[in-house]
Design a protein around this motif. Structure first.
Motif, PDB file in Angstrom:
ATOM      1  N   LEU A 479     -26.972  54.065 -48.352  1.00 52.30           N
ATOM      2  CA  LEU A 479     -28.162  53.207 -48.248  1.00 52.30           C
ATOM      3  C   LEU A 479     -29.255  53.640 -49.217  1.00 52.30           C
ATOM      4  O   LEU A 479     -30.015  52.808 -49.713  1.00 52.30           O
ATOM      5  N   ILE A 486     -25.576  46.608 -52.279  1.00 50.35           N
ATOM      6  CA  ILE A 486     -24.872  46.330 -51.015  1.00 50.35           C
ATOM      7  C   ILE A 486     -25.266  44.940 -50.528  1.00 50.35           C
ATOM      8  O   ILE A 486     -26.465  44.619 -50.445  1.00 50.35           O
ATOM      9  N   GLU A 488     -25.646  41.871 -47.695  1.00 50.76           N
ATOM     10  CA  GLU A 488     -26.293  41.903 -46.376  1.00 50.76           C
ATOM     11  C   GLU A 488     -25.296  42.177 -45.256  1.00 50.76           C
ATOM     12  O   GLU A 488     -25.590  42.890 -44.299  1.00 50.76           O
ATOM     13  N   THR A 490     -22.462  43.913 -45.433  1.00 52.30           N
ATOM     14  CA  THR A 490     -22.099  45.341 -45.446  1.00 52.30           C
ATOM     15  C   THR A 490     -23.245  46.187 -44.912  1.00 52.30           C
ATOM     16  O   THR A 490     -23.044  47.148 -44.160  1.00 52.30           O
ATOM     17  N   ARG A 491     -24.473  45.855 -45.321  1.00 53.92           N
ATOM     18  CA  ARG A 491     -25.633  46.599 -44.830  1.00 53.92           C
ATOM     19  C   ARG A 491     -25.742  46.509 -43.299  1.00 53.92           C
ATOM     20  O   ARG A 491     -26.052  47.480 -42.618  1.00 53.92           O
ATOM     21  N   ASN A 495     -25.526  49.524 -40.673  1.00 56.06           N
ATOM     22  CA  ASN A 495     -26.583  49.714 -39.662  1.00 56.06           C
ATOM     23  C   ASN A 495     -25.988  49.837 -38.260  1.00 56.06           C
ATOM     24  O   ASN A 495     -26.410  50.665 -37.451  1.00 56.06           O
TER      25      ASN A 495
END
Length: 674
Positions: A479, A486, A488, A490-491, A495
């Motif tokens: 991150l 990255i 959204e 994958t993010r 998370n």
């Protein structure tokens, strides 16, 4: 060893000789010793020496003074025991402090000075037990102490007031809110009287500390209206102090800041968020809130109000505060400071700071556990050495008495009696010695096994905590890397993984904290009327949501279960069942797991059956002991079944292993309907 045995036999023989041939002489001796008055002590000098050591925080010196002044007859036994308990409490050796305070509480009181130190010791002992949430033990100390002080008409003092507060706190935490309110009211009335008659800063401090204890208990129970009402009493005491001639401005500033913090916490709990914010902003204007200690006190409100950035900033002084007091990282510091610090940084999106805290937890956890065990061992060793020292002193006194009267006894009688009884005592001593050696061997083997299990437990916990921490570290590097783009989705997945592993770390630490309550006999409050199926379904859902769950759980119930409710503690009951289902998942590689609900007399039975490796009948009770794992190569901490049984027993029920079941393992939770 042989010489010591002969010496012991000779001592016994001499006692018997004195009894048979010199009864009159011994009676006269006892009368003379019993009638001998204690030396008149220079109490002013003794009190001055103790006061200096006390103010300088010289606790080793305080212990030396207690021994020396007691031996010289300048302070009483009860006074010496009080100061020993106080010194050991400041050195964080609570077993020893409780030991000496208990001696002081159980000692005979001969004068007003003895009554004074009896009250102080009872106050300290009750406070130490209350701090450990040992409510029954606290009541057993505080209630007799209050009765004795009432009988002696020794009530108009802060010790009596704080004992009332301690009793009220126990009653509140045990569900007797009405009785607690009565004792809280009595303590407040007494503190008003004490500060009016002697308006010193020390008396105001004691009164305010008592009010803060009550307020904190109500906040802990989420009784925000009661907490708010007690902040008004806090304000009443502080306003009265402000009206005195020449009040201490620093004291006023500190207590006003603390009042505003507790007031804001109560208002926030009542939903008055803007008003709470304004009150807290008033606290920020004080000098005290700018100190490291003040910033740490403000954190509870900031966390409850979700003011993550400010909470994270306040936590930055934690390391400085620990260095100032030369504090080392312990399990309490991890629980009360490092984990909240981690949550505050996560909430404030300070990923780097959060990772630094997680690394600190990882690095310090093994050390904290080992240090806790080492400190307990050192404390137990000190207790043993202290007992040996007291035994030696007692033997020396006895020898002195015997030596004064041995010359009176005829040598011929001694020789004759020695020959008559030497054979008997030799046989008895040999029997006792052989028995002692056998007991010592058994105890030694048990200690070795306990040490081995604890070492295995520490290694297992370290491994289980490092795994999610490594995952968190990897995702955080992704991150924060400037060269990686990255999307959204994958993010969002990363998370989710961060949240999942954060929960996993918290769960492991909570398991360790649950272990500390395993031997508690405090009954868990049972104020929830909860459907039986709701408890079962909640536990099944919790296990099914875990990625480690591989075997589906079948939920079945018998007749009349669908409408049946339990008067219990839903959270605790669900937790016990989750631990049992987790155990079944852990040891079942293929086959099935079934949770069956049925009713038997006044109990509901939660029956968990699996097709796993099973448990030998001879291990039916052993598996409920701490750190026990029949398969040491299986992942786990060895405390799940221990905690689950403790919870069930404190709910009025139990957990048993059905040894008649041979297709795997069958565990049964019994919980009372009412």
């Amino acid at each position: 060893m042989h010489t010591n045995n002969i010496h012991v036999r000779e001592m016994k023989i001499l006692r018997l000789v004195n009894y048979l041939l010199t009864t009159t002489l011994v009676v006269a001796m006892l009368l003379a010793c019993g009638g001998k008055e204690e030396q008149v002590a220079d109490t002013n000098e003794a009190d001055s020496l103790i006061d200096v050591a006390h103010k300088e925080h010289a606790y080793e010196r305080l212990l030396e003074l207690a021994d020396t002044l007691q031996a010289a007859g300048k302070i009483t036994d009860i006074q010496a025991d009080y100061w020993r308990g106080y010194a050991y409490s400041r050195k964080r050796m609570m077993r020893l402090s409780e030991k000496y305070w208990k001696q002081a509480v159980n000692a005979e009181i001969h004068n007003k000075e003895g009554l004074k130190y009896y009250a102080k010791s009872a106050n300290r002992l009750a406070g130490a037990l209350l701090l450990k949430s040992e409510y029954e033990a606290t009541m057993k100390v505080a209630v007799p102490a209050l009765d004795k002080m009432r009988a002696a008409n020794y009530r108009d003092n802060s010790d009596f007031g704080y004992l009332l507060t301690a009793v009220g706190c126990c009653q509140l935490m045990q569900g007797s809110a009405g009785d607690a309110a009565i004792n809280f009211g009595k303590s407040m009335d007494l503190f008003r009287k004490v500060v009016e008659e002697e308006p010193t800063k020390a008396n105001f401090t004691t009164a305010i500390v008592a009010v803060i204890s009550i307020t904190e208990n109500f906040l802990q129970l989420n009784e925000y209206q009661d907490a708010f009402n007690w902040t008004l009493k806090f304000k009443e005491l502080l306003d009265y102090y402000k009206e005195l001639p020449n009040p201490d401005s620093n004291f006023v500033d500190k207590q006003q800041a603390r009042l505003d913090i507790y007031h804001a916490s109560a208002l926030d709990g009542l939903g008055h968020h803007e008003e709470a914010k304004q009150v807290f902003n008033d606290a920020l204007k004080s000098k005290y809130i700018q100190t490291n200690q003040g910033k740490l006190e403000a954190i509870n409100y900031l966390l409850s109000a979700k003011r993550w950035d400010e909470a994270a900033q306040n936590f930055e002084v934690l390391d400085k505060q620990m260095q100032q007091y030369d504090a080392t990282v312990s399990m309490d510091i991890i629980q009360h400071f490092l984990l909240p610090k981690y949550r505050a940084n996560i909430g404030a999106h300070r990923i780097d700071a959060a990772m630094e805290v997680s690394r600190q937890v990882c690095d310090e956890l093994d050390t904290a556990i080992i240090r806790m065990q080492r400190d307990e061992a050192m404390e137990l060793t000190t207790i043993y050495n202290t007992q040996q020292k007291e035994k030696e002193l007692s033997e020396q006194k006895a020898n002195m008495v015997r030596q004064r009267y041995m010359a009176i006894i005829m040598a011929l009688v001694l020789v004759i009696l020695c020959f008559l009884f030497i054979s008997y005592f030799r046989q008895q001593s040999a029997k006792r010695l052989a028995s002692a050696y056998r007991s010592l061997g058994i105890a030694n083997e048990r200690n070795k096994e306990t040490s081995r299990m604890k070492t295995s437990f520490i290694q297992q916990m370290s491994h289980e905590i490092r795994t999610p921490l490594n995952i968190l570290s990897g995702f955080t590097q992704i991150l924060t890397s400037p060269n990686i783009d990255i999307d959204e989705k994958t993010r969002s997945e990363i998370n989710d993984k961060i949240i999942e592993n954060t929960k996993r770390i918290t769960e492991l630490v909570n398991k360790m904290l649950e272990l500390s309550d395993v031997n508690s006999k405090t009954i868990i409050e049972r104020n929830d009327n909860t459907p039986v199926i709701q408890i079962a379904q909640g536990a099944v859902n919790t296990i099914s949501a875990s990625e480690e769950a591989t075997i589906p759980i079948s939920l079945k119930w018998g007749e009349n279960i669908e409408q049946l409710t339990l008067q219990t503690n839903e959270q605790a009951a669900t937790r016990a069942l989750v631990l049992l289902l987790d155990n079944a998942e852990r040891y079942t590689k293929k086959g099935s797991i079934t949770l069956t609900l049925t009713k038997k007399e006044e109990y509901v039975l939660f029956i968990v059956e699996d097709t796993g490796i099973g448990v030998p009948p001879k291990e039916a009770e052993h598996i409920f002991e701490e750190f026990v794992q029949l398969n040491e190569y299986e992942v786990g901490t060895g405390i799940g079944l221990t905690v689950a049984r403790s919870i069930c027993r404190r709910l009025g029920g139990d957990i048993i292993l059905d040894t008649t079941y041979t297709d795997g393992a069958r565990f049964v939770i019994l919980l009372p309907i009412n």
